[in-house]
Design a protein around this motif. Structure first.
Motif, PDB file in Angstrom:
ATOM      1  N   CYS A 169       0.847  -1.191   0.000  1.00 42.05           N
ATOM      2  CA  CYS A 169       0.000   0.000   0.000  1.00 42.05           C
ATOM      3  C   CYS A 169       0.882   1.242   0.000  1.00 42.05           C
ATOM      4  CB  CYS A 169      -0.939  -0.022   1.204  1.00 42.05           C
ATOM      5  SG  CYS A 169      -0.150   0.425   2.757  1.00 42.05           S
ATOM      6  N   PRO A 170       0.296   2.416  -0.191  1.00 46.31           N
ATOM      7  CA  PRO A 170       1.086   3.652  -0.197  1.00 46.31           C
ATOM      8  C   PRO A 170       1.858   3.910   1.105  1.00 46.31           C
ATOM      9  CG  PRO A 170      -1.058   4.046  -1.174  1.00 46.31           C
ATOM     10  CD  PRO A 170      -1.096   2.663  -0.591  1.00 46.31           C
ATOM     11  N   GLN A 171       1.443   3.290   2.200  1.00 46.99           N
ATOM     12  CA  GLN A 171       2.147   3.436   3.479  1.00 46.99           C
ATOM     13  C   GLN A 171       3.190   2.346   3.696  1.00 46.99           C
ATOM     14  OE1 GLN A 171       1.658   6.100   5.883  1.00 46.99           O
ATOM     15  NE2 GLN A 171       0.935   6.823   3.889  1.00 46.99           N
ATOM     16  N   GLY A 172       3.333   1.426   2.729  1.00 46.40           N
ATOM     17  CA  GLY A 172       4.371   0.401   2.797  1.00 46.40           C
ATOM     18  C   GLY A 172       3.960  -0.920   3.403  1.00 46.40           C
ATOM     19  N   TYR A 173       2.684  -1.078   3.738  1.00 48.21           N
ATOM     20  CA  TYR A 173       2.224  -2.337   4.325  1.00 48.21           C
ATOM     21  C   TYR A 173       1.960  -3.375   3.241  1.00 48.21           C
ATOM     22  CZ  TYR A 173       1.678   0.319   8.590  1.00 48.21           C
ATOM     23  OH  TYR A 173       1.909   1.112   9.682  1.00 48.21           O
ATOM     24  N   LEU A 174       2.246  -4.634   3.559  1.00 42.22           N
ATOM     25  CA  LEU A 174       2.099  -5.751   2.631  1.00 42.22           C
ATOM     26  C   LEU A 174       0.721  -6.393   2.770  1.00 42.22           C
ATOM     27  CD1 LEU A 174       3.904  -7.244   0.573  1.00 42.22           C
ATOM     28  CD2 LEU A 174       4.529  -8.795   2.421  1.00 42.22           C
ATOM     29  N   ASN A 175       0.178  -6.853   1.642  1.00 46.90           N
ATOM     30  CA  ASN A 175      -1.123  -7.526   1.664  1.00 46.90           C
ATOM     31  C   ASN A 175      -1.085  -8.794   2.508  1.00 46.90           C
ATOM     32  OD1 ASN A 175       0.514  -8.498  -0.705  1.00 46.90           O
ATOM     33  ND2 ASN A 175      -1.126 -10.008  -0.789  1.00 46.90           N
ATOM     34  N   SER A 176      -2.256  -9.201   2.996  1.00 48.15           N
ATOM     35  CA  SER A 176      -2.355 -10.413   3.808  1.00 48.15           C
ATOM     36  C   SER A 176      -2.899 -11.595   3.013  1.00 48.15           C
ATOM     37  CB  SER A 176      -3.253 -10.161   5.023  1.00 48.15           C
ATOM     38  OG  SER A 176      -4.550  -9.783   4.607  1.00 48.15           O
ATOM     39  N   ALA A 177      -3.528 -11.327   1.867  1.00 49.21           N
ATOM     40  CA  ALA A 177      -4.088 -12.414   1.053  1.00 49.21           C
ATOM     41  C   ALA A 177      -4.089 -12.031  -0.422  1.00 49.21           C
ATOM     42  CB  ALA A 177      -5.512 -12.722   1.513  1.00 49.21           C
ATOM     43  N   TRP A 178      -3.906 -13.047  -1.280  1.00 51.05           N
ATOM     44  CA  TRP A 178      -3.945 -12.907  -2.736  1.00 51.05           C
ATOM     45  C   TRP A 178      -4.685 -14.135  -3.243  1.00 51.05           C
ATOM     46  CZ3 TRP A 178      -0.914  -9.705  -6.319  1.00 51.05           C
ATOM     47  CH2 TRP A 178      -0.948 -10.146  -7.638  1.00 51.05           C
ATOM     48  N   THR A 179      -5.869 -13.950  -3.791  1.00 50.79           N
ATOM     49  CA  THR A 179      -6.678 -15.065  -4.269  1.00 50.79           C
ATOM     50  C   THR A 179      -6.938 -14.907  -5.753  1.00 50.79           C
ATOM     51  OG1 THR A 179      -7.777 -15.116  -2.113  1.00 50.79           O
ATOM     52  CG2 THR A 179      -8.824 -16.331  -3.896  1.00 50.79           C
ATOM     53  N   GLU A 180      -6.678 -15.963  -6.530  1.00 47.60           N
ATOM     54  CA  GLU A 180      -6.892 -15.939  -7.982  1.00 47.60           C
ATOM     55  C   GLU A 180      -8.039 -16.868  -8.365  1.00 47.60           C
ATOM     56  OE1 GLU A 180      -3.343 -16.793 -10.179  1.00 47.60           O
ATOM     57  OE2 GLU A 180      -2.139 -15.409  -8.974  1.00 47.60           O
ATOM     58  N   VAL A 181      -8.901 -16.368  -9.253  1.00 44.11           N
ATOM     59  CA  VAL A 181      -9.998 -17.174  -9.782  1.00 44.11           C
ATOM     60  C   VAL A 181      -9.963 -17.049 -11.307  1.00 44.11           C
ATOM     61  CG1 VAL A 181     -12.487 -17.535  -9.848  1.00 44.11           C
ATOM     62  CG2 VAL A 181     -11.399 -16.771  -7.727  1.00 44.11           C
ATOM     63  N   PRO A 182      -9.484 -18.108 -12.007  1.00 41.82           N
ATOM     64  CA  PRO A 182      -9.458 -18.052 -13.471  1.00 41.82           C
ATOM     65  C   PRO A 182     -10.836 -18.311 -14.068  1.00 41.82           C
ATOM     66  CG  PRO A 182      -8.420 -20.071 -12.684  1.00 41.82           C
ATOM     67  CD  PRO A 182      -8.862 -19.294 -11.477  1.00 41.82           C
ATOM     68  N   ARG A 183     -11.173 -17.522 -15.090  1.00 39.70           N
ATOM     69  CA  ARG A 183     -12.454 -17.730 -15.766  1.00 39.70           C
ATOM     70  C   ARG A 183     -12.353 -17.234 -17.209  1.00 39.70           C
ATOM     71  NH1 ARG A 183     -17.317 -14.442 -13.690  1.00 39.70           N
ATOM     72  NH2 ARG A 183     -16.511 -15.161 -11.722  1.00 39.70           N
ATOM     73  N   ARG A 184     -12.535 -18.141 -18.157  1.00 41.84           N
ATOM     74  CA  ARG A 184     -12.598 -17.827 -19.583  1.00 41.84           C
ATOM     75  C   ARG A 184     -11.467 -16.938 -20.084  1.00 41.84           C
ATOM     76  NH1 ARG A 184     -18.846 -16.509 -19.213  1.00 41.84           N
ATOM     77  NH2 ARG A 184     -19.592 -18.608 -18.930  1.00 41.84           N
ATOM     78  N   GLY A 185     -10.242 -17.328 -19.813  1.00 45.19           N
ATOM     79  CA  GLY A 185      -9.102 -16.581 -20.326  1.00 45.19           C
ATOM     80  C   GLY A 185      -8.712 -15.366 -19.512  1.00 45.19           C
ATOM     81  N   THR A 186      -9.381 -15.137 -18.405  1.00 43.35           N
ATOM     82  CA  THR A 186      -9.075 -14.001 -17.544  1.00 43.35           C
ATOM     83  C   THR A 186      -8.924 -14.508 -16.120  1.00 43.35           C
ATOM     84  OG1 THR A 186     -10.379 -12.511 -18.933  1.00 43.35           O
ATOM     85  CG2 THR A 186      -9.905 -11.760 -16.705  1.00 43.35           C
ATOM     86  N   THR A 187      -7.940 -13.983 -15.406  1.00 41.02           N
ATOM     87  CA  THR A 187      -7.783 -14.338 -14.004  1.00 41.02           C
ATOM     88  C   THR A 187      -8.187 -13.143 -13.157  1.00 41.02           C
ATOM     89  OG1 THR A 187      -5.978 -15.859 -14.498  1.00 41.02           O
ATOM     90  CG2 THR A 187      -6.157 -15.098 -12.227  1.00 41.02           C
ATOM     91  N   PHE A 188      -9.175 -13.340 -12.303  1.00 46.22           N
ATOM     92  CA  PHE A 188      -9.631 -12.303 -11.388  1.00 46.22           C
ATOM     93  C   PHE A 188      -8.880 -12.484 -10.069  1.00 46.22           C
ATOM     94  CE2 PHE A 188     -12.982 -12.983 -14.428  1.00 46.22           C
ATOM     95  CZ  PHE A 188     -13.351 -11.700 -14.763  1.00 46.22           C
ATOM     96  N   ILE A 189      -8.312 -11.403  -9.568  1.00 40.49           N
ATOM     97  CA  ILE A 189      -7.482 -11.459  -8.365  1.00 40.49           C
ATOM     98  C   ILE A 189      -8.077 -10.541  -7.301  1.00 40.49           C
ATOM     99  CG2 ILE A 189      -5.183 -11.046  -7.419  1.00 40.49           C
ATOM    100  CD1 ILE A 189      -4.185 -11.394 -10.384  1.00 40.49           C
ATOM    101  N   THR A 190      -8.193 -11.081  -6.096  1.00 37.55           N
ATOM    102  CA  THR A 190      -8.625 -10.286  -4.955  1.00 37.55           C
ATOM    103  C   THR A 190      -7.455 -10.198  -3.985  1.00 37.55           C
ATOM    104  OG1 THR A 190     -10.913 -11.023  -5.181  1.00 37.55           O
ATOM    105  CG2 THR A 190     -10.280 -10.091  -3.058  1.00 37.55           C
ATOM    106  N   VAL A 191      -7.078  -8.973  -3.639  1.00 38.92           N
ATOM    107  CA  VAL A 191      -5.976  -8.724  -2.720  1.00 38.92           C
ATOM    108  C   VAL A 191      -6.564  -8.058  -1.477  1.00 38.92           C
ATOM    109  CG1 VAL A 191      -3.818  -7.477  -2.372  1.00 38.92           C
ATOM    110  CG2 VAL A 191      -4.350  -8.441  -4.623  1.00 38.92           C
ATOM    111  N   LYS A 192      -6.216  -8.605  -0.312  1.00 31.83           N
ATOM    112  CA  LYS A 192      -6.748  -8.055   0.935  1.00 31.83           C
ATOM    113  C   LYS A 192      -5.627  -7.623   1.869  1.00 31.83           C
ATOM    114  CE  LYS A 192     -11.052 -10.547   0.853  1.00 31.83           C
ATOM    115  NZ  LYS A 192     -12.034 -11.304   1.590  1.00 31.83           N
ATOM    116  N   PHE A 193      -5.930  -6.576   2.633  1.00 29.16           N
ATOM    117  CA  PHE A 193      -5.046  -6.080   3.674  1.00 29.16           C
ATOM    118  C   PHE A 193      -5.734  -6.290   5.017  1.00 29.16           C
ATOM    119  CE2 PHE A 193      -3.597  -4.039  -0.105  1.00 29.16           C
ATOM    120  CZ  PHE A 193      -2.229  -3.898   0.063  1.00 29.16           C
ATOM    121  N   ARG A 194      -4.951  -6.573   6.049  1.00 32.34           N
ATOM    122  CA  ARG A 194      -5.501  -6.851   7.381  1.00 32.34           C
ATOM    123  C   ARG A 194      -6.207  -5.627   7.960  1.00 32.34           C
ATOM    124  NH1 ARG A 194      -3.576 -11.625   8.920  1.00 32.34           N
ATOM    125  NH2 ARG A 194      -1.531 -12.278   8.213  1.00 32.34           N
ATOM    126  N   TYR A 195      -7.323  -5.871   8.593  1.00 34.33           N
ATOM    127  CA  TYR A 195      -8.046  -4.756   9.208  1.00 34.33           C
ATOM    128  C   TYR A 195      -7.267  -4.174  10.374  1.00 34.33           C
ATOM    129  CZ  TYR A 195      -9.794  -8.151  12.644  1.00 34.33           C
ATOM    130  OH  TYR A 195      -9.904  -9.113  13.609  1.00 34.33           O
TER     131      TYR A 195
END
Length: 103
Positions: free
Chosen positions: A43-69
């Motif tokens: 993030c802009p403050q330098g914190y690293l994400n806590s999760a990276w989830t990929e869901v492939p569908r029809r030639g495209t990979t949708f990615i959800t990135v989460k940061f800890r609350y």
């Protein structure tokens, strides 16, 4: 083009159509550093994400990135990043990886 070289070629994340894009001082996807090879996002403050989830569908990979609350809740510029309830969740990014960029 191989997937691991995406970052070196500047393949952009999907442009958000949310409040961050419409608010001048808010942080958008462009303000986050994405390392596609390591599946890390800073993030802009330098914190690293806590999760990276990929869901492939029809030639495209949708990615959800989460940061800890816990991290987002105490951030001094949180109001520029997310309007999520402080006690429930941190920032979530939705990225799209298109296969045609990878080949």
């Amino acid at each position: 083009m191989k997937r691991r070289s995406l970052a070196r070629h500047g393949v952009p994340a999907r442009r958000p159509s949310n409040w961050q894009r419409r608010t001048p001082e808010a942080f958008t996807h462009d303000d986050f550093q994405i390392d596609w090879d390591k599946k890390d996002v800073r993030c802009p403050q330098g914190y690293l994400n806590s999760a990276w989830t990929e869901v492939p569908r029809r030639g495209t990979t949708f990615i959800t990135v989460k940061f800890r609350y816990q991290t987002c809740g105490r951030c001094p510029v949180r109001h520029r990043c997310t309007n999520a309830d402080t006690l429930k969740r941190g920032r979530t990014l939705h990225l799209v990886l298109r296969i045609d960029f990878v080949r």
